[in-house]
Each structure stands twice: as C-alpha cells, then as structure tokens.
Design a protein around this motif. Sequence first.
Motif, mmCIF file in Angstrom:
data_model
loop_
_atom_site.group_PDB
_atom_site.id
_atom_site.type_symbol
_atom_site.label_atom_id
_atom_site.label_comp_id
_atom_site.label_asym_id
_atom_site.label_seq_id
_atom_site.Cartn_x
_atom_site.Cartn_y
_atom_site.Cartn_z
ATOM 1 N N ARG A 1 -14.653 -15.933 -1.957
ATOM 2 C CA ARG A 1 -14.324 -14.645 -1.352
ATOM 3 C C ARG A 1 -13.016 -14.760 -0.589
ATOM 4 N NH1 ARG A 1 -19.335 -11.770 1.503
ATOM 5 N NH2 ARG A 1 -17.967 -9.997 1.088
ATOM 6 N N GLU B 1 -4.978 -8.841 -6.573
ATOM 7 C CA GLU B 1 -5.885 -8.684 -7.706
ATOM 8 C C GLU B 1 -5.153 -8.845 -9.035
ATOM 9 O OE1 GLU B 1 -7.689 -4.935 -6.925
ATOM 10 O OE2 GLU B 1 -9.109 -5.748 -5.454
ATOM 11 N N GLY C 1 -5.348 -12.215 -10.250
ATOM 12 C CA GLY C 1 -6.693 -12.677 -10.591
ATOM 13 C C GLY C 1 -7.558 -13.029 -9.412
ATOM 14 N N LEU C 2 -7.206 -12.533 -8.222
ATOM 15 C CA LEU C 2 -7.972 -12.836 -7.021
ATOM 16 C C LEU C 2 -8.765 -11.609 -6.582
ATOM 17 C CD1 LEU C 2 -5.153 -14.708 -5.055
ATOM 18 C CD2 LEU C 2 -7.051 -15.747 -6.304
ATOM 19 N N GLU C 3 -10.058 -11.813 -6.290
ATOM 20 C CA GLU C 3 -10.896 -10.713 -5.809
ATOM 21 C C GLU C 3 -10.833 -10.674 -4.282
ATOM 22 O OE1 GLU C 3 -14.815 -10.777 -7.339
ATOM 23 O OE2 GLU C 3 -14.197 -10.890 -9.444
ATOM 24 N N VAL C 4 -10.538 -9.495 -3.744
ATOM 25 C CA VAL C 4 -10.267 -9.372 -2.314
ATOM 26 C C VAL C 4 -11.183 -8.322 -1.684
ATOM 27 C CG1 VAL C 4 -8.496 -8.912 -0.576
ATOM 28 C CG2 VAL C 4 -7.856 -9.965 -2.753
ATOM 29 N N ASP C 5 -11.767 -8.679 -0.527
ATOM 30 C CA ASP C 5 -12.480 -7.712 0.305
ATOM 31 C C ASP C 5 -11.581 -7.388 1.497
ATOM 32 O OD1 ASP C 5 -14.746 -7.811 -1.310
ATOM 33 O OD2 ASP C 5 -15.582 -9.505 -0.203
ATOM 34 N N THR C 6 -11.381 -6.105 1.780
ATOM 35 C CA THR C 6 -10.452 -5.712 2.845
ATOM 36 C C THR C 6 -11.198 -5.169 4.063
ATOM 37 O OG1 THR C 6 -10.179 -3.477 1.926
ATOM 38 C CG2 THR C 6 -8.643 -5.196 1.174
ATOM 39 N N THR D 1 -15.935 -18.846 -9.009
ATOM 40 C CA THR D 1 -16.342 -17.470 -9.303
ATOM 41 C C THR D 1 -16.904 -16.758 -8.082
ATOM 42 O OG1 THR D 1 -18.461 -18.352 -10.047
ATOM 43 C CG2 THR D 1 -16.798 -17.962 -11.731
ATOM 44 N N ASP D 2 -17.479 -17.534 -7.156
ATOM 45 C CA ASP D 2 -18.083 -16.902 -5.990
ATOM 46 C C ASP D 2 -17.185 -16.954 -4.765
ATOM 47 O OD1 ASP D 2 -20.379 -16.366 -7.435
ATOM 48 O OD2 ASP D 2 -21.253 -18.318 -6.985
ATOM 49 N N ALA E 1 -3.936 -6.066 -1.265
ATOM 50 C CA ALA E 1 -5.138 -6.332 -2.049
ATOM 51 C C ALA E 1 -4.901 -6.063 -3.526
ATOM 52 C CB ALA E 1 -6.295 -5.480 -1.531
ATOM 53 N N GLN E 2 -4.239 -4.947 -3.826
ATOM 54 C CA GLN E 2 -3.971 -4.621 -5.228
ATOM 55 C C GLN E 2 -3.058 -5.654 -5.871
ATOM 56 O OE1 GLN E 2 -2.407 -0.634 -4.907
ATOM 57 N NE2 GLN E 2 -4.442 0.318 -4.901
#
Length: 451
Positions: free
Chosen positions: A5, A24, A27-32, A2-3, A20-21
């Motif tokens: 990155r 997502e 199901g993956l959270e992405v910081d760009t 869950t944490d 990134a979209q």
Amino acid sequence: MTDTRILLIDDEEEMRRSSAQALELFGLEVDTFSSAEPVLELVGYAFNGVVVSDIRMPGMDGMTLLQRIREVDPEVPVILVTGHADVQLAVSAMRAGVYDFLEKPFTVQHLAGIIRRAMDRRSLVLENRRLRAVAGKRDDIEARLPGRTQVMVDLRYKLRAIGAADADTLIIGETGAGKEVVARALHDISARANKPFIAINCAALPENLIESELFGHEAGAFPGALRPRYGKFEHGRGGTILLDEIGSMPFDLQAKFLRVLQERIITRLGSNEPVPLDVRFIATSKVDLAAEVAAGRFRADLLYRLNVATLHVPSLNQRQADVPLLFLQLVREAAARYMRSDVDVPPELITDIAERNWPGNVRELRNAADRFVLGLHGAAGDAPSPLEPQRLADKVAAYEKGLIASALAAHGGSLKPVYERLGVSRKTLYEKMQKYGLDKNPTSEALQDDF
C-alpha cells in the motif's frame, strides 16, 4: 508486492489527485488522504507499504506524523515532501528517521523510483521478521512486550494463539500495564493487519454525541446534522475496533452495543437501513468487570459475549524481575526518540529502579526512562526518592511475593500448577499467600475465561 500500500497525504486536493494519477501510470496503487490522522489507523508492525506525506499541513504535520509512525514501527518507510527550501528541516527529518526527503517541484518519475526502493526495503524487513519468528528467534511480539518472567512468556503465547483466530477479545490489566500495546499487537498479527485499527476511549466520548460518534448519522438526524457521517464502527470496517475501558460505556448504550456484537450490523441515527459490519472487537478494562456486573453497572450478557478470549496483562509488581531489562530497553528507545547518543545507565540506578514500586506500571517506568535520557532524573520532586536500605529478609520476602504473584497470574488462579511449579506443598503455598495478602484470583473466577 501485490498487497503493498502507498499512502499519500496532502491537504491540497489538486496536488493530491494529480500525484496519485501520475503514480498509477507507473503501476503503483495509491490511497490518498487530506490529513494525517487517518493514516495512523492503518500503519502497524505488519503494514506492508510506504507513506508519502507533505510536511506543512493543518492539524498534524508531516514531522509529527513521522514521529508517531516511528513509535509504532520505526522501520516503516516515510517519504516527506515540502514546498519550502529548508535545509534545517531536511536535516531534522533525516535525524528523525525519514526514508527520504523531497522538495517541490519534483518529477513523478523520481518519486516513483524512491517509492519502489522503499517498497523493496519494507518487503525485506517483513520477510526477515517472518524468518526470525519461524526460526524461534526474538520476534516483533517479544520486542513490543519484552520480559523473561513466566507471566510474560505465557502472555505472548496466548497472544499469538488468539491473534490469528479473529475472535473478539477482552484484555484486563492495571493502568499503564500495556493493554493498548497488546491490542495493537493482536491486530498486527491478524489477517486484518492492513485494515484500520480504530481506538475508541469509552470514558472520553461526549454523552450527547456518543451514539452519533459510534454509529454515524444521516443528514437531519438531529439539529446540526447537516450531512451524513460515518461513525467509528463503520469507519473501521474490515479492521479492528478497540474499545478502551469498556467498563466506562454508559449502561443504556451497552444494550445497543451487545446487538452489534451479536449481529454485526449497525443502523445510523436517522436511518432504518442496516449496515453490515465486518470488524473484530477488542475491549480493555482496568476494573473487575465481574464486580461491575454485581454492582449493576455492567451487563452480564455483554461480558459473556465480550470475553470469547481473555488476556491478562500483568502489572510490574507481578513481573518484578523484568524491571531492570525493561528500563534499559525504554532508555534505548527514549535515546533514539530524542536523538541522544551514548546514554549510559549507572549500575546503582538500575538497582534503585529494581527496588522501587511502580504503581503506574510500564507507563510510569517509561516516563522515568524519558526523564533520565533528558537529564531530568535529578530534578527536585521529579522522581521518587530512593528507597531506604532494606534488610536482606525484606528483600527476600519481596522477591518471594513477586514470584508467587506472577505464578498465580500466569495460571489464572489455579493453585495446583502453581505449587507444583514452585516446588512447595499446597499447605505452604496457602500459608505464604495468606502472609503476603495474595488472592488466587486476579479477577472474579466466576466469569473469568482464560482462553
């Protein structure tokens, strides 16, 4: 996970946003990020994530980013992406330790699969490290701050205790002793490990822009301020801010920084709106700040507020017994960095290394290891010449001086535990300290706080 990155770096906005979209949707959270530099502030030993970066970018390129990340933690998975069919580049990346190498165009499904495998691998690495630490085995802190001398054992003990406390910390040590390594380790074992680590060199800040650099500014705050800008303090929210060589901070700015320490609030130039600041401050100094206070160059109230906890990083002179093993470790690291194999260190070189004086401390020793791996150790003027043969009495005296200096540093200048540990009388200890010119206080006792 869950944490976990995922840090995605690409200088092309459309490519960055679309990738990134698409990730997502899996199901993956992405910081760009549009450039590589900010990513280095987020990656550390405790980083639970994966880095995906384009190779060819202005400024720091993907290969340089890979090398910088591997210097922090060689087991962080880095996936490099290129739009150019370049077999030689791919081979170089694999040799440099890249997790995987992708050529554009690629399917997002393929990238997502690679990321998931990299996430599983990173989670396993972090879990193994945690289990090793629980079992009392050599952990990450010992790998980053190696040494069997008592001063290093005590430093690692205090570091682990302070790390979880989230207290502002002052780190004192000579140039090249490893103060920034200690600061980074404090960040990485804290609850802030996945937040930014912002290093600020107080001696290198331009005087005319120093407040803007630290506090930020609003548009029109001064000529040339065309748009609002976050300062480094605000950029580090949630994380750790390292103030390297805090003694170099201009006296006028120290009062403003003291207010930030006390209230955890900043105000951008040209604004009256306070901005809450959730950060941990770590400061380093190679000079005796108590002496700077006495000379009127450093505020006493700022020193009292900074040294909630204090760590003393010993010089190599105070941990001379660690030098041979430390040199061998630095040689192994250099060999991996320069992709050299089968680097054997002759015993006579180890003896020479152990007997030399290293005023530049670990930094100088690392340079010597790099030169050895690159085959430059024999170049004229490249390294110090071997010492002249010493008499046995001289070697014994040097060893005795190192032991006493290490014990004094380990116990913060308190003499009773020193002479008890060394098995000598108080009178004998005083005589030997006088003989070797040793001071019981590495810094001023009046303002020293050994945690």
